[in-house]
Design a protein around this motif. Structure first.
Motif, PDB file in Angstrom:
ATOM      1  N   UNK A 144       0.731  -1.387  -0.006  1.00 41.76           N
ATOM      2  CA  UNK A 144       0.258  -0.169   0.033  1.00 41.76           C
ATOM      3  C   UNK A 144       0.720   1.177  -0.007  1.00 41.76           C
ATOM      4  N   UNK A 145       1.356   1.496  -1.169  1.00 35.57           N
ATOM      5  CA  UNK A 145       2.154   2.718  -1.247  1.00 35.57           C
ATOM      6  C   UNK A 145       1.783   3.984  -0.677  1.00 35.57           C
ATOM      7  N   UNK A 146       0.630   4.454  -1.205  1.00 33.31           N
ATOM      8  CA  UNK A 146       0.410   5.833  -0.593  1.00 33.31           C
ATOM      9  C   UNK A 146       0.010   5.702   1.023  1.00 33.31           C
ATOM     10  N   UNK A 147      -0.795   4.627   1.360  1.00 29.15           N
ATOM     11  CA  UNK A 147      -0.722   4.432   2.739  1.00 29.15           C
ATOM     12  C   UNK A 147       0.563   4.505   3.498  1.00 29.15           C
ATOM     13  N   UNK A 148       1.774   3.893   3.139  1.00 27.09           N
ATOM     14  CA  UNK A 148       2.787   4.067   3.712  1.00 27.09           C
ATOM     15  C   UNK A 148       3.378   5.572   3.761  1.00 27.09           C
ATOM     16  N   UNK A 149       3.331   6.202   2.591  1.00 28.88           N
ATOM     17  CA  UNK A 149       3.534   7.475   2.477  1.00 28.88           C
ATOM     18  C   UNK A 149       2.985   8.474   3.446  1.00 28.88           C
ATOM     19  N   UNK A 150       1.554   8.316   3.591  1.00 23.90           N
ATOM     20  CA  UNK A 150       0.970   9.118   4.388  1.00 23.90           C
ATOM     21  C   UNK A 150       0.980   8.711   5.849  1.00 23.90           C
ATOM     22  N   UNK A 151       1.217   7.488   6.200  1.00 24.68           N
ATOM     23  CA  UNK A 151       1.542   7.372   7.765  1.00 24.68           C
ATOM     24  C   UNK A 151       3.084   7.929   8.135  1.00 24.68           C
ATOM     25  N   UNK A 152       4.011   7.598   7.223  1.00 22.91           N
ATOM     26  CA  UNK A 152       5.592   8.058   7.739  1.00 22.91           C
ATOM     27  C   UNK A 152       5.383   9.425   7.510  1.00 22.91           C
ATOM     28  N   UNK A 153       4.871   9.986   6.681  1.00 25.45           N
ATOM     29  CA  UNK A 153       4.724  11.724   6.736  1.00 25.45           C
ATOM     30  C   UNK A 153       4.027  12.085   8.017  1.00 25.45           C
ATOM     31  N   UNK A 154       3.055  11.460   8.265  1.00 25.98           N
ATOM     32  CA  UNK A 154       2.275  11.763   9.679  1.00 25.98           C
ATOM     33  C   UNK A 154       3.325  11.709  10.643  1.00 25.98           C
ATOM     34  N   UNK A 155       3.875  10.327  10.985  1.00 28.69           N
ATOM     35  CA  UNK A 155       4.567  10.139  11.996  1.00 28.69           C
ATOM     36  C   UNK A 155       5.851  11.062  12.163  1.00 28.69           C
ATOM     37  N   UNK A 156       6.556  11.579  10.917  1.00 34.04           N
ATOM     38  CA  UNK A 156       7.612  12.234  10.922  1.00 34.04           C
ATOM     39  C   UNK A 156       7.520  13.962  11.017  1.00 34.04           C
ATOM     40  N   UNK A 157       6.206  14.307  10.599  1.00 35.33           N
ATOM     41  CA  UNK A 157       6.035  15.782  10.912  1.00 35.33           C
ATOM     42  C   UNK A 157       4.766  16.031  11.471  1.00 35.33           C
ATOM     43  N   UNK A 158       4.089  15.049  12.125  1.00 36.17           N
ATOM     44  CA  UNK A 158       2.591  15.116  12.818  1.00 36.17           C
ATOM     45  C   UNK A 158       2.627  16.420  13.627  1.00 36.17           C
ATOM     46  N   UNK A 159       3.746  16.998  14.183  1.00 37.79           N
ATOM     47  CA  UNK A 159       3.756  18.029  15.310  1.00 37.79           C
ATOM     48  C   UNK A 159       3.301  19.256  14.333  1.00 37.79           C
ATOM     49  N   UNK A 160       3.663  19.310  13.047  1.00 41.09           N
ATOM     50  CA  UNK A 160       3.476  20.462  12.067  1.00 41.09           C
ATOM     51  C   UNK A 160       2.037  20.392  11.645  1.00 41.09           C
ATOM     52  N   UNK A 161       1.770  19.276  11.177  1.00 41.21           N
ATOM     53  CA  UNK A 161       0.685  18.736  10.499  1.00 41.21           C
ATOM     54  C   UNK A 161      -0.758  19.118  11.322  1.00 41.21           C
ATOM     55  N   UNK A 162      -0.661  19.024  12.821  1.00 44.21           N
ATOM     56  CA  UNK A 162      -1.492  19.440  13.791  1.00 44.21           C
ATOM     57  C   UNK A 162      -1.429  20.484  14.384  1.00 44.21           C
ATOM     58  N   UNK A 163      -0.789  21.600  13.783  1.00 42.78           N
ATOM     59  CA  UNK A 163      -0.320  22.601  14.694  1.00 42.78           C
ATOM     60  C   UNK A 163      -1.677  23.483  14.774  1.00 42.78           C
TER      61      UNK A 163
END
Length: 301
Positions: A144-163
């Motif tokens: 699940x390529x796009x799922x991996x991208x989304x979860x990896x992005x969220x875990x690495x930059x979640x502090x900014x995404x939920x700012x």
């Protein structure tokens, strides 16, 4: 990779991939994250008004990526806080940065060489978060390529995404600071890493995991230090990003002659109708002002 074998970097890359993050790298991540919160406008006032709100915002800065990725994977959002040791260390860093007497800890961590080292260590933890998010998604959604991208992005930059949610905790609402509208450097570089590790996980990128970890970590650490030393916030791929954006997403302005002539004829008809209305209004005013002259004119007719 043959390049790693030629340069004798295999052992170094393998050693970096096995480097433990606890406790020193995690502490550096917590310190820099809490310092970033303290430097936000109004954060010090919130720390004096409501220490609980300040602590909660700090925990979102420290564990925001893990919380967001847990929500995306349908796990409990409080699961990242189940590690009592990390939670206590993060809380200790929060207290020392905000409430240490004479601001000793914040002043010491703000010294440029110290902050440079702590920031570099924080960037190392970013790699492990991205890899952890991609691996976590890969276990549940194979290929699940796009799922991996989304979860990896969220875990690495979640502090900014939920700012925006974190700002609400402090009583601030700034929707224009949404990371999806205008992404910051950490969000962009995390997305890049998530794409690379997801491609490698799906075997689209022929590279071993520890080699990619070494290359990506070296890139983000050296680039972050370069930005701090030069006082610049330029993204290495900003030129390429601008070209791709203008090529793929910006529509060129086109003018149709038929449309222009139609608009011109419509405008002419509107002007003529307005002139007729003005003429009729003038004649009506004349009749109202001089009723006797109007009657005489009618009789003559």
């Amino acid at each position: 990779m043959d390049v790693f074998a030629i340069l004798n970097l295999n052992e170094l890359a393998l050693g970096l991939s096995n480097l433990p993050m606890f406790p020193f790298f995690d502490m550096a991540h917590y310190i820099i994250s809490v310092m970033s919160l303290r430097e936000q406008p109004g954060a010090l006032a919130v720390s004096q008004l409501s220490p609980l709100a300040c602590w909660f915002s700090s925990m979102l800065y420290c564990f925001g990526g893990a919380v967001l990725s847990a929500l995306m994977m349908a796990d409990a959002p409080v699961a990242p806080l189940s590690n009592t040791t990390n939670l206590l260390i993060a809380s200790l860093m929060w207290y020392l940065v905000f409430y240490c007497p004479l601001d000793a800890v914040y002043s010491l961590a703000s010294v440029w060489p110290v902050r440079l080292v702590l920031t570099g260590m924080k960037e190392v933890t970013r790699t492990w978060k991205v890899v952890g998010g991609v691996t976590q998604a890969g276990r549940k959604y194979k290929d699940g390529l796009f799922v991996m991208i989304a979860v990896g992005w969220a875990k690495g930059a979640g502090g900014g995404l939920i700012s925006n949610f974190e700002q609400l905790v402090r009583g601030v609402w700034k929707p224009e600071t949404n990371e999806l509208l205008k992404m910051s450097y950490p969000t962009k570089v995390t997305l890049l890493g998530s794409v690379l590790f997801s491609l490698q996980q799906c075997r689209f990128l022929p590279m071993q995991t520890h080699h990619l970890i070494f290359i990506y970590t070296l890139f983000i650490v050296t680039n972050k230090m370069r930005m701090m030393m030069m006082g610049s916030s330029s993204y290495p791929f900003s030129s390429l990003e601008s070209v791709l954006y203008k090529t793929l997403f910006v529509r060129p302005l086109t003018f149709s002659p038929l449309t222009d002539s139609t608009q011109g004829s419509d405008q002419t008809s509107k002007n003529s109708s307005i002139s007729d209305q003005i003429r009729d209004q003038k004649s009506a005013n004349t009749d109202q002002r001089n009723p006797e002259e109007a009657e005489n004119a009618k009789k003559k007719d």
